[in-house]
Design a protein around this motif. Structure first.
Motif, PDB file in Angstrom:
ATOM      1  N   THR A 105      28.215  24.630  16.424  1.00  0.00           N
ATOM      2  CA  THR A 105      26.885  25.232  16.512  1.00  0.00           C
ATOM      3  C   THR A 105      25.764  24.200  16.646  1.00  0.00           C
ATOM      4  N   TYR A 106      26.076  22.957  17.002  1.00  0.00           N
ATOM      5  CA  TYR A 106      25.017  21.952  17.144  1.00  0.00           C
ATOM      6  C   TYR A 106      24.011  22.418  18.211  1.00  0.00           C
ATOM      7  N   ALA A 107      22.768  21.977  18.054  1.00  0.00           N
ATOM      8  CA  ALA A 107      21.673  22.524  18.860  1.00  0.00           C
ATOM      9  C   ALA A 107      21.500  21.852  20.208  1.00  0.00           C
ATOM     10  N   GLY A 108      22.036  20.665  20.388  1.00  0.00           N
ATOM     11  CA  GLY A 108      21.802  19.912  21.611  1.00  0.00           C
ATOM     12  C   GLY A 108      22.793  20.230  22.717  1.00  0.00           C
ATOM     13  N   ALA A 109      22.659  19.496  23.816  1.00  0.00           N
ATOM     14  CA  ALA A 109      23.526  19.667  24.977  1.00  0.00           C
ATOM     15  C   ALA A 109      24.890  19.026  24.734  1.00  0.00           C
ATOM     16  N   THR A 110      25.843  19.391  25.590  1.00  0.00           N
ATOM     17  CA  THR A 110      27.165  18.773  25.589  1.00  0.00           C
ATOM     18  C   THR A 110      27.321  18.008  26.898  1.00  0.00           C
ATOM     19  N   SER A 111      27.648  16.712  26.791  1.00  0.00           N
ATOM     20  CA  SER A 111      27.836  15.877  27.974  1.00  0.00           C
ATOM     21  C   SER A 111      29.231  15.273  27.947  1.00  0.00           C
ATOM     22  N   VAL A 112      29.962  15.455  29.046  1.00  0.00           N
ATOM     23  CA  VAL A 112      31.294  14.862  29.191  1.00  0.00           C
ATOM     24  C   VAL A 112      31.211  13.855  30.322  1.00  0.00           C
ATOM     25  N   THR A 113      31.222  12.574  29.971  1.00  0.00           N
ATOM     26  CA  THR A 113      31.034  11.515  30.964  1.00  0.00           C
ATOM     27  C   THR A 113      32.290  10.689  31.200  1.00  0.00           C
ATOM     28  N   GLY A 114      33.310  10.856  30.359  1.00  0.00           N
ATOM     29  CA  GLY A 114      34.549  10.103  30.518  1.00  0.00           C
ATOM     30  C   GLY A 114      35.638  10.688  29.646  1.00  0.00           C
ATOM     31  N   GLY A 115      36.887  10.545  30.097  1.00  0.00           N
ATOM     32  CA  GLY A 115      37.993  11.095  29.345  1.00  0.00           C
ATOM     33  C   GLY A 115      37.995  12.612  29.382  1.00  0.00           C
ATOM     34  N   THR A 116      38.677  13.227  28.420  1.00  0.00           N
ATOM     35  CA  THR A 116      38.831  14.680  28.394  1.00  0.00           C
ATOM     36  C   THR A 116      38.317  15.250  27.082  1.00  0.00           C
ATOM     37  N   LEU A 117      37.488  16.278  27.194  1.00  0.00           N
ATOM     38  CA  LEU A 117      37.082  17.072  26.047  1.00  0.00           C
ATOM     39  C   LEU A 117      37.834  18.392  26.147  1.00  0.00           C
ATOM     40  N   ARG A 118      38.695  18.662  25.158  1.00  0.00           N
ATOM     41  CA  ARG A 118      39.592  19.817  25.227  1.00  0.00           C
ATOM     42  C   ARG A 118      39.232  20.836  24.148  1.00  0.00           C
ATOM     43  N   ALA A 119      39.187  22.100  24.546  1.00  0.00           N
ATOM     44  CA  ALA A 119      38.935  23.179  23.602  1.00  0.00           C
ATOM     45  C   ALA A 119      40.226  23.591  22.921  1.00  0.00           C
ATOM     46  N   GLY A 120      40.134  23.889  21.624  1.00  0.00           N
ATOM     47  CA  GLY A 120      41.265  24.423  20.883  1.00  0.00           C
ATOM     48  C   GLY A 120      40.975  25.801  20.345  1.00  0.00           C
ATOM     49  N   LEU A 128      32.310  25.141  22.333  1.00  0.00           N
ATOM     50  CA  LEU A 128      30.977  24.598  22.581  1.00  0.00           C
ATOM     51  C   LEU A 128      29.934  25.663  22.264  1.00  0.00           C
ATOM     52  N   PRO A 129      28.748  25.267  21.794  1.00  0.00           N
ATOM     53  CA  PRO A 129      27.699  26.260  21.528  1.00  0.00           C
ATOM     54  C   PRO A 129      27.396  27.065  22.784  1.00  0.00           C
ATOM     55  N   SER A 130      27.342  28.377  22.663  1.00  0.00           N
ATOM     56  CA  SER A 130      27.349  29.245  23.835  1.00  0.00           C
ATOM     57  C   SER A 130      26.050  29.232  24.627  1.00  0.00           C
ATOM     58  N   GLY A 131      24.939  28.874  24.031  1.00  0.00           N
ATOM     59  CA  GLY A 131      23.682  28.911  24.767  1.00  0.00           C
ATOM     60  C   GLY A 131      23.194  27.558  25.228  1.00  0.00           C
ATOM     61  N   ASN A 132      23.982  26.511  25.033  1.00  0.00           N
ATOM     62  CA  ASN A 132      23.521  25.148  25.300  1.00  0.00           C
ATOM     63  C   ASN A 132      23.954  24.662  26.676  1.00  0.00           C
ATOM     64  N   ALA A 133      23.223  23.675  27.180  1.00  0.00           N
ATOM     65  CA  ALA A 133      23.543  23.092  28.478  1.00  0.00           C
ATOM     66  C   ALA A 133      24.837  22.289  28.401  1.00  0.00           C
ATOM     67  N   LEU A 134      25.594  22.293  29.501  1.00  0.00           N
ATOM     68  CA  LEU A 134      26.844  21.540  29.615  1.00  0.00           C
ATOM     69  C   LEU A 134      26.775  20.673  30.861  1.00  0.00           C
ATOM     70  N   LEU A 135      26.980  19.368  30.679  1.00  0.00           N
ATOM     71  CA  LEU A 135      27.002  18.415  31.783  1.00  0.00           C
ATOM     72  C   LEU A 135      28.371  17.766  31.820  1.00  0.00           C
ATOM     73  N   VAL A 136      29.064  17.899  32.955  1.00  0.00           N
ATOM     74  CA  VAL A 136      30.356  17.246  33.160  1.00  0.00           C
ATOM     75  C   VAL A 136      30.214  16.370  34.386  1.00  0.00           C
ATOM     76  N   THR A 137      30.302  15.059  34.191  1.00  0.00           N
ATOM     77  CA  THR A 137      29.963  14.148  35.275  1.00  0.00           C
ATOM     78  C   THR A 137      30.920  12.979  35.334  1.00  0.00           C
ATOM     79  N   GLY A 138      30.944  12.299  36.488  1.00  0.00           N
ATOM     80  CA  GLY A 138      31.766  11.102  36.653  1.00  0.00           C
ATOM     81  C   GLY A 138      33.236  11.411  36.498  1.00  0.00           C
ATOM     82  N   THR A 139      33.907  10.631  35.656  1.00  0.00           N
ATOM     83  CA  THR A 139      35.344  10.827  35.410  1.00  0.00           C
ATOM     84  C   THR A 139      35.608  11.788  34.264  1.00  0.00           C
ATOM     85  N   GLY A 140      34.577  12.426  33.774  1.00  0.00           N
ATOM     86  CA  GLY A 140      34.725  13.342  32.649  1.00  0.00           C
ATOM     87  C   GLY A 140      35.430  14.632  33.026  1.00  0.00           C
ATOM     88  N   ILE A 141      36.225  15.154  32.091  1.00  0.00           N
ATOM     89  CA  ILE A 141      36.963  16.403  32.284  1.00  0.00           C
ATOM     90  C   ILE A 141      36.723  17.304  31.081  1.00  0.00           C
TER      91      ILE A 141
END
Length: 322
Positions: free
Chosen positions: A242-257, A262-275
């Protein structure tokens, strides 16, 4: 012995208290005994204005207790507890290095230059600007309202909080690079939080920013901070955060379990080699931007929760997106 010479003598002996089970020993030559010590039914008491150096062990069950205005020794001397119980007697003690490899430190306030904790329990308040480092394979339990401002680092083993226990100052850094930080069902606050390996679990953690490289988060991340996934490893989120800020994936893998990790109303940035790997769990975000990769795994990704258009030019693989 004149007081000034006696002080130089005590410094030269490098008095180092050691508690082994219920044994107290010192690595020191005998110092002048200016305090009177006498045996009683409850143990041995020493009363006087000066330090007491013990050149031989104290055997038997129990521990070591201090009473006001008693002190453990020189303010910069090391304190090592490897078993038994160090009872501060409600006093505030200032020492140098604090090393806990077993046993308990309880009932008072302890100010050290650095805390190296490996196994045992601390039921006293740790204070000052020193860092706390959890090393070794054992478990250390914290139950005091600690306010150390030098930050906390977990390298190995388990650092366990219990109700009433606190990591430290609410703006101090927290680094987990191995082992487990077990929040014990409590809510803890920190400044910047960095996870490079290991696990954060079982509670709620507030931070000013969450920097993930690898490892597993099985606690709820909350507070005003954003989350940034960097590096080349995989980090897993197992709770609905529930964190208030954005989620940025810039490298490696961020995996949901879990769904909506991720907070449902927040911005999501997936860039570069990020997955971002949803691993089959549905997710709603405010907006999706970037040029990285989103792997749906059969899940549905819903954007626009914040009313902002998404501009994503990366790879979207899987079966469903909206």
């Amino acid at each position: 012995m004149p007081h000034a010479k006696r002080q130089r003598f005590l410094a030269a002996t490098a008095l180092l208290p050691l508690i082994h089970g219920a044994v107290l020993a010192t690595v020191a030559s005998p110092a002048p005994a200016h305090a009177a010590c006498a045996a009683t039914a409850g143990g041995t008491g020493c009363d006087g204005p000066d330090d007491v150096a013990l050149a031989s062990p104290i055997d038997g069950a129990g521990g070591l207790a201090t009473a006001s205005p008693g002190t453990l020794g020189a303010g910069d001397g090391a304190l090592v507890v490897s078993g038994g119980r160090l009872d501060l007697g409600g006093t505030t003690q200032t020492v140098g290095l604090v090393r806990l490899t077993g046993g308990v430190i309880a009932n008072g306030t302890l100010r050290g230059s650095v805390y190296d904790v490996q196994s045992g329990a601390i039921d006293a308040v740790q204070t000052g600007g020193a860092p706390l480092v959890k090393s070794g394979a054992g478990t250390v339990t914290l139950s005091g309202a600690n306010d150390v401002s030098g930050g906390t680092r977990v390298d190995a083993g388990t650092l366990l909080l219990v109700p009433g226990g606190r990591l430290g100052a609410s703006n101090a850094a927290l680094v987990v690079q191995g082992g487990t930080l077990d929040l014990g069902g409590t809510a803890q606050g920190a400044g910047p939080v960095v996870l490079t390996a290991g696990t954060i679990r079982n509670g709620t953690l507030s931070g000013t920013i969450f920097g993930l490289q690898g490892g597993t988060v099985d606690a709820v991340l909350t507070g005003s901070g954003s989350l940034v996934k960097g590096g080349t490893d995989t980090a897993v989120l197992n709770q609905a955060n529930t964190y208030a800020g954005a989620t940025s994936v810039t490298g490696g893998t961020l995996r949901a379990g879990i769904a909506n990790a991720l907070p449902s109303g927040n911005a999501l940035l997936v860039t570069g080699t990020g997955i971002l790997d949803l691993a089959g769990y549905g997710q709603t975000v405010g907006a999706l931007d970037g040029n990285g990769r989103v792997s749906l795994g059969g899940a549905t990704l819903t954007t626009g929760g914040s009313g902002v258009d998404s501009v994503f030019s990366g790879v979207l693989d899987g079966t469903a997106a909206s």
